[in-house]
Scaffold this active site. Structure first.
Site, PDB file in Angstrom:
ATOM      1  N   GLN A 123       0.201 -17.387 -13.303  1.00  0.00           N
ATOM      2  CA  GLN A 123       1.403 -18.041 -12.792  1.00  0.00           C
ATOM      3  C   GLN A 123       1.080 -18.897 -11.574  1.00  0.00           C
ATOM      4  O   GLN A 123       0.001 -18.798 -10.985  1.00  0.00           O
ATOM      5  CB  GLN A 123       2.451 -16.992 -12.415  1.00  0.00           C
ATOM      6  CG  GLN A 123       1.950 -15.991 -11.387  1.00  0.00           C
ATOM      7  CD  GLN A 123       2.792 -14.747 -11.309  1.00  0.00           C
ATOM      8  OE1 GLN A 123       3.892 -14.676 -11.820  1.00  0.00           O
ATOM      9  NE2 GLN A 123       2.284 -13.716 -10.645  1.00  0.00           N
ATOM     10  N   HIS A 161      16.738  -5.278  -2.731  1.00  0.00           N
ATOM     11  CA  HIS A 161      15.767  -4.182  -2.758  1.00  0.00           C
ATOM     12  C   HIS A 161      16.392  -2.847  -2.359  1.00  0.00           C
ATOM     13  O   HIS A 161      15.976  -1.793  -2.871  1.00  0.00           O
ATOM     14  CB  HIS A 161      14.567  -4.527  -1.876  1.00  0.00           C
ATOM     15  CG  HIS A 161      13.700  -5.593  -2.466  1.00  0.00           C
ATOM     16  ND1 HIS A 161      13.747  -6.908  -2.063  1.00  0.00           N
ATOM     17  CD2 HIS A 161      12.793  -5.545  -3.471  1.00  0.00           C
ATOM     18  CE1 HIS A 161      12.892  -7.620  -2.777  1.00  0.00           C
ATOM     19  NE2 HIS A 161      12.309  -6.829  -3.634  1.00  0.00           N
ATOM     20  N   ASP A 170       4.915  -7.951  -4.593  1.00  0.00           N
ATOM     21  CA  ASP A 170       5.146  -8.521  -3.256  1.00  0.00           C
ATOM     22  C   ASP A 170       5.237  -7.456  -2.168  1.00  0.00           C
ATOM     23  O   ASP A 170       5.277  -7.769  -0.978  1.00  0.00           O
ATOM     24  CB  ASP A 170       6.401  -9.387  -3.241  1.00  0.00           C
ATOM     25  CG  ASP A 170       7.635  -8.668  -3.773  1.00  0.00           C
ATOM     26  OD1 ASP A 170       7.668  -7.420  -3.731  1.00  0.00           O
ATOM     27  OD2 ASP A 170       8.569  -9.355  -4.250  1.00  0.00           O
ATOM     28  N   ASP A 179       1.099  -4.152 -11.290  1.00  0.00           N
ATOM     29  CA  ASP A 179       1.455  -5.574 -11.297  1.00  0.00           C
ATOM     30  C   ASP A 179       0.333  -6.344 -11.985  1.00  0.00           C
ATOM     31  O   ASP A 179      -0.846  -6.163 -11.661  1.00  0.00           O
ATOM     32  CB  ASP A 179       1.661  -6.088  -9.875  1.00  0.00           C
ATOM     33  CG  ASP A 179       2.336  -7.450  -9.855  1.00  0.00           C
ATOM     34  OD1 ASP A 179       3.537  -7.517  -9.558  1.00  0.00           O
ATOM     35  OD2 ASP A 179       1.648  -8.454 -10.148  1.00  0.00           O
ATOM     36  N   ALA A 215       2.165  -4.016 -17.665  1.00  0.00           N
ATOM     37  CA  ALA A 215       3.000  -2.824 -17.548  1.00  0.00           C
ATOM     38  C   ALA A 215       3.152  -2.110 -18.888  1.00  0.00           C
ATOM     39  O   ALA A 215       3.132  -0.870 -18.949  1.00  0.00           O
ATOM     40  CB  ALA A 215       4.375  -3.202 -16.988  1.00  0.00           C
ATOM     41  N   ASP A 258      10.671  -3.549 -11.378  1.00  0.00           N
ATOM     42  CA  ASP A 258      11.031  -4.752 -10.622  1.00  0.00           C
ATOM     43  C   ASP A 258      10.335  -5.929 -11.294  1.00  0.00           C
ATOM     44  O   ASP A 258       9.357  -6.477 -10.791  1.00  0.00           O
ATOM     45  CB  ASP A 258      10.591  -4.591  -9.167  1.00  0.00           C
ATOM     46  CG  ASP A 258      11.008  -5.768  -8.291  1.00  0.00           C
ATOM     47  OD1 ASP A 258      11.948  -6.479  -8.688  1.00  0.00           O
ATOM     48  OD2 ASP A 258      10.386  -5.970  -7.235  1.00  0.00           O
TER      49      ASP A 258
END
Length: 308
Positions: free
Chosen positions: A44, A74, A98, A118, A153, A170
């Site tokens: 990305q 969050h 993040d 992630d 994932a 998330d």
């Protein structure tokens, strides 16, 4: 002909030499604020913009958070599900590279381990080393309780043998078939197998206002996978209306505001409001999203096209 060929060659050489500069110039025009970080990873495009009041992260041009209001998102994503689980010593976070979910989780003294899965190491590396990100996530990814695993994932859940008391998804919105698999019946069935019987999981589920059908399709797919569910919603100014779904394996989810945890936004009144869906966000019939029939991305795109 020689002069023409020479001129074209010079233009081509100049294009190669200055291509990065031109890309940066044109990319800056896409964003309202100054770009302070940009990186093209294997997966990305990461861009961070800043002004005197705000830091924003974009992935492939899509806003991921604004530092001015990300706490609203969050806190709703993390704290209700933490109260829905009876044990909170180990939390699995799918996405969350993040570090902002980890920042919230580290407020709990009983949390002994946080496993973050992630896909993109460029994201987690940036969140551990880049100054403006460290200011926002409070260097959460460097905490010794945090383990980072850079893998897909779905693959991780398939191969894992562990049972988790809390799972937090998330993940990006399901705007393509690759992401749709992380909102499929097969994926949620695997999650249920990896969740402790008295545990709880939550997923962000796009907007019940802008993409109403997609939101309720995610909720119905989770129910179809054997979960009791609790839909939630909240308003994040930089995004609009955001939706979440809590799932538990054997009992209806029960949530509250945690005691003794410092919060900026989540109160009992806010949590009560999060359970209320206005008539234009209320539940509607939908299909079930599966790997062999990935209908969710189409519903998601149609929802946004209606607004565009």
């Amino acid at each position: 002909l020689s002069l023409g060929a020479g001129a074209i060659s010079l233009l081509m050489i100049a294009g190669v030499v200055f291509s990065a500069w031109w890309v940066n110039v044109f990319e800056q025009q896409l964003y309202g604020d100054l770009i302070v970080y940009r990186e093209q990873s294997t997966y990305q495009r990461l861009v961070i913009t800043r002004n005197e009041r705000d830091t924003r992260l974009y992935l492939n041009g899509n806003l991921q958070f604004s530092s001015r209001d990300e706490y609203r998102y969050h806190e709703m994503l993390v704290h209700p599900v933490m109260t829905a689980a009876r044990v909170r010593d180990h939390v699995l976070v799918l996405g969350g590279g993040d570090g902002l979910v980890a920042r919230q989780l580290l407020k709990y003294p009983e949390v002994e381990r946080i496993t973050i899965v992630d896909l993109d190491p460029a994201m987690t590396d940036m969140a551990r080393t880049y100054g403006p990100m460290l200011e926002i996530n409070q260097d959460a990814l460097s905490d010794p309780r945090v383990e980072i695993i850079n893998t897909d994932a779905f693959t991780f859940i398939q191969q894992s043998d562990d049972l988790y008391p809390v799972i937090i998804a998330d993940l990006p919105d399901p705007n393509n078939e690759s992401l749709s698999k992380l909102y499929s019946r097969q994926f949620y069935t695997l999650l249920r197998e990896r969740l402790q019987p008295d545990g709880a999981f939550i997923t962000q589920a796009a907007s019940p206002y802008f993409v109403r059908e997609a939101y309720w399709m995610i909720a119905h797919t989770i129910t179809d996978s054997g979960f009791e569910i609790l839909p939630l919603r909240t308003h994040v100014p930089s995004f609009g209306e955001g939706g979440f779904v809590i799932g538990t394996p054997i009992r209806p989810p029960s949530v509250t505001v945690p005691e003794g945890i410092p919060l900026q936004y989540l109160t009992e009144e806010v949590l009560i409001a999060a359970l209320i869906f206005d008539p234009d966000m209320a539940e509607i019939p939908t299909g079930i999203n599966t790997l062999d029939n990935p209908i969710l991305p189409r519903a998601y795109e149609q929802g946004w096209q209606a607004w565009d």
